[in-house]
Scaffold this active site. Structure first.
Site: not given
Length: 299
Positions: A47, A50
């Protein structure tokens, strides 16, 4: 002069940020949130957002200084509670209080939004522990308890080594105790671009201490023979200021200004401003001296 005894140990670092798992979720999040708010960061290695959000979360949690904890959970390795909480995408953040989720958001958000999120959890921020210690230190210094003030300022420096007010306060303690060398060492520890009135005051006081003559009897005799010997009065004022007798120094400098304000290219007025700075802008020396100076200049 020794002002500080045994060093006060810094407060043990709290485990504010940890990697969580399905196996530890109940202990790390549910039970822990019954004591203080816990933020859960559901993330994944693949991700991209993230990688932006997690460092910002960690920074904000550290800035909260123990008021909230952060538990980071990789959903690929730990899908259980992520599924129960219906995490559809990452990053997803939940806040737990009292064992239950109470707030949350999805996606990488600005730091200001993260701060607002944490502020909602912990409520209005009161004075930090360092701020409280500094207040105690200042009260001790004002009461003349130099040793107590020094210990409190040293404790604040242990917790925040770059805290300018702690550095300036401890330097003031050593300066008041006559340890000019240690005071200078502390002043040199302050960040180069530090802006603080007390730090400036200590620097000015150290400058005065470096300029003052060690012996004053000869200067006092010259003044006794000729009260208008401005050079003798000026040098005596510098010597008194160097010893910390700022009120007496200011009185001599104001006397010169009253009698010949332009003497030696206004040297007395310029020195007087340094004395005010060394005493501190809120000091009686500065406030009363400025009133007298205004009366002289505008009479």
């Amino acid at each position: 002069m020794s002002l500080i005894g045994e060093s006060t140990p810094a407060k043990a670092a709290t485990d504010l940020i940890k990697e969580g798992s399905d196996a530890t979720f109940v202990a790390d999040v549910v039970e822990a949130s019954k004591v203080q708010p816990v933020i859960v960061d559901f993330w994944a290695t693949w991700c991209g957002p993230c990688r932006q959000l997690t460092p910002a979360l960690e920074k904000a949690v550290k800035a909260a200084k123990g008021a909230v904890k952060l538990v980071k959970i990789d959903i690929d390795r730990n899908p259980g509670f992520a599924g129960q909480l219906r995490v559809q995408s990452v990053p997803t953040v939940y806040a737990f209080v009292g064992g239950k989720p109470v707030d949350g958001f999805q996606g990488a958000v600005p730091e200001s939004q993260i701060k607002a999120f944490i502020d909602r959890l912990i409520g209005p921020a009161g004075p930090s522990e360092v701020a409280q210690i500094l207040e105690i230190a200042k009260e001790s210094l004002d009461l003349g308890d130099i040793g107590g003030a020094a210990q409190a300022y040293a404790q604040a420096m242990q917790m925040e080594p770059d805290n300018v007010k702690a550095i300036a306060g401890l330097a003031r303690c050593y300066l008041t105790g006559g340890d000019l060398e240690r005071a200078r060492e502390l002043v040199d520890m302050a960040p180069a671009n530090a802006k603080d009135a007390e730090l400036d005051s200590v620097k000015a006081a150290l400058a005065l201490a470096a300029e003052g003559a060690a012996e004053t009897s000869g200067l006092e005799q010259r003044l006794a023979n000729d009260p208008d010997d401005h050079e003798a009065r000026f040098e005596l004022a510098k010597a008194l200021a160097g010893r910390g007798r700022l009120a007496d120094a200011a009185d001599h400098l104001l006397t010169i200004i009253a009698r010949d304000r332009a003497w030696n290219d206004e040297a007395a007025r310029k020195q007087l401003l340094t004395v005010f700075e060394a005493a501190g802008p809120a000091s009686d020396v500065a406030k009363q001296g400025r009133r007298r100076l205004s009366s002289i200049l505008f009479s």
